[in-house]
Scaffold this active site. Structure first.
Site, PDB file in Angstrom:
ATOM      1  NE  ARG A 143      15.061  35.679  18.503  1.00  0.00           N
ATOM      2  CZ  ARG A 143      14.300  36.719  18.791  1.00  0.00           C
ATOM      3  NH1 ARG A 143      13.078  36.797  18.308  1.00  0.00           N
ATOM      4  NH2 ARG A 143      14.763  37.696  19.544  1.00  0.00           N
ATOM      5  CE  LYS A 208      19.993  32.123  24.380  1.00  0.00           C
ATOM      6  NZ  LYS A 208      19.623  32.989  23.279  1.00  0.00           N
ATOM      7  NE  ARG A 344      20.729  41.014  25.060  1.00  0.00           N
ATOM      8  CZ  ARG A 344      20.074  40.144  24.282  1.00  0.00           C
ATOM      9  NH1 ARG A 344      18.798  39.903  24.495  1.00  0.00           N
ATOM     10  NH2 ARG A 344      20.682  39.515  23.296  1.00  0.00           N
TER      11      ARG A 344
END
Ligand code: ATP
Ligand code: BTN
Length: 359
Positions: A143, A208, A344
């Site tokens: 993104r 991730k 987060r």
């Protein structure tokens, strides 16, 4: 431009089919078994000199980022064997429903970005249900113009084009639905411990594993088209991931993930994406809310939202039917929509460099 002309046009435009690149691709295909192959054998095979083969191998090392060992008297071999993408295996591995929904499956060697390619194809009239996988992306995108690290011959770089009669405004929950589809497909393959971080990152123990990029074009009131792009790490070395500025992991380090065939994995995630795209057009996010909450790794936890302005602290209270994040601040709940918002866990360093190194 007619749909069928489109890939021919791309072939010229991206230079993926130049004869030199093709030879490099064929050399890598030969070396993919991880065994030694002599320079002489390759020179004969391609009708060129051994020096020409050596030059191609140099490019494969330097530009493709593959480790190639040379041993006198034995020849060349890759540091590790590769399972290259195979159109037939992936097509056959799709669920029967997905086979019906897929209109076209394109496998590329090295391209800039599977998302960019399908955005262009969509604008040129490509049919809904067209999927594109690549061995490598030279300009893989996350993104907000961020980079997605996409080395050759491992991992999944997959995009799918889908057309809706729905307007863009109705698609906000889609990004959450596809994230859930990816987690489901991993679980069906026996992978455990993976979950979601709003809106659609797939994590294992706060690291991730996969990310999704959705790009939309069309009218507010419809019709619209979406390209959903999935980057899923299967095997990424510490060197390849050195530039990633947040904790990351690959499937080889996740319970149940080590020995999954790459083609089988590609078929499984593509099946779920196709089925999710279709189901979302019919039912939206509503039927998936409970299941999403079960996979939400931060549900009920203290989190920080980064919106560009001041970070916002609160307790994560799940999502609503539009896919907005519900954040409890001082006893009241506010809905935040995707786009420019990053979540987060509180106490982490937000979007900043975390400097995680994997060995
Ligand atoms: P969010 O704002 O939703 O938390 P994000 O920061 O995780 O999003 P993007 O904004 O899409 O994700 O940006 C991509 C980010 O993903 C990069 O900034 C980098 O930190 C990380 N990244 C890049 N390549 C990889 C990869 N192969 N595996 C894991 N993470 C990657
Ligand atoms: C994210 O960071 O969360 C989104 C990353 C999306 C990466 C994938 S890889 C296949 C497709 N092509 C791209 O350029 N991006 C997406």
């Amino acid at each position: 431009m007619r749909e069928n002309d489109y890939w021919e046009y791309l072939g010229d435009a991206t230079l993926t089919t130049s004869s030199t690149t093709q030879m490099q691709y064929q050399i890598v295909t030969l070396l993919a078994d991880g065994s030694f192959h002599s320079g002489e054998e390759m020179a004969e095979m391609f009708g060129v000199s051994r020096t020409a083969i050596w030059k191609q191998l140099k490019t494969i090392r330097e530009q493709w980022g593959l480790e190639v060992f040379a041993v006198r008297g034995k020849g060349y071999r890759l540091a590790q064997s590769l399972e290259l993408l195979d159109q037939e295996k992936i097509g056959q591995g799709l669920t029967p429903t997905a086979q019906k929904l897929l209109s076209r499956l394109k496998i590329e060697g090295c391209i800039d970005s599977t998302n960019s390619q399908l955005m262009d194809a969509g604008a040129a009239g490509m049919a809904s249900g067209c999927a594109c996988l690549a061995e490598q992306q030279s300009a893989g995108r996350g993104r907000r113009g961020r980079k997605w690290v996409s080395p050759f011959g491992s991992n999944i770089y997959l995009s799918l084009l889908w057309r809706y009669s729905l307007g863009i405004a109705h698609l906000s929950g889609l990004s959450l639905a596809v994230g859930l589809g990816v987690v489901r497909s991993l679980e069906l393959l026996g992978v455990s411990g993976v979950g979601l971080k709003w809106p659609n990152d797939v994590l294992y123990q706060d690291q991730k594993l996969a990310g999704l990029l959705l790009e939309v074009a069309g009218e507010q009131g419809g019709p619209s088209r979406v390209v959903v792009g999935l980057g899923l790490n299967t095997s990424l070395s510490g060197r390849q991931g050195a530039d990633i500025d947040q904790p990351w992991i690959d499937l080889a380090q996740v319970p149940g993930g080590r020995s999954i065939s790459r083609n089988h994995l590609a078929a499984a995630v593509l099946s779920q994406l196709l089925e999710t795209m279709e189901q979302f057009g019919r039912d939206g996010l509503a039927p998936l809310l409970q299941e999403w909450h079960r996979r939400d790794l931060y549900y009920g936890r203290a989190v920080t939202l980064y919106t560009g302005a001041q970070p916002i602290e609160g307790i994560h209270r799940g999502i609503d039917i539009t896919g907005a994040l519900l954040l409890e601040e001082n006893g009241s709940i506010t809905a935040y929509h995707g786009g420019e918002v990053s979540l987060r866990p509180s106490g982490s360093s937000g979007g900043a460099v975390i400097g995680l190194k994997r060995v």
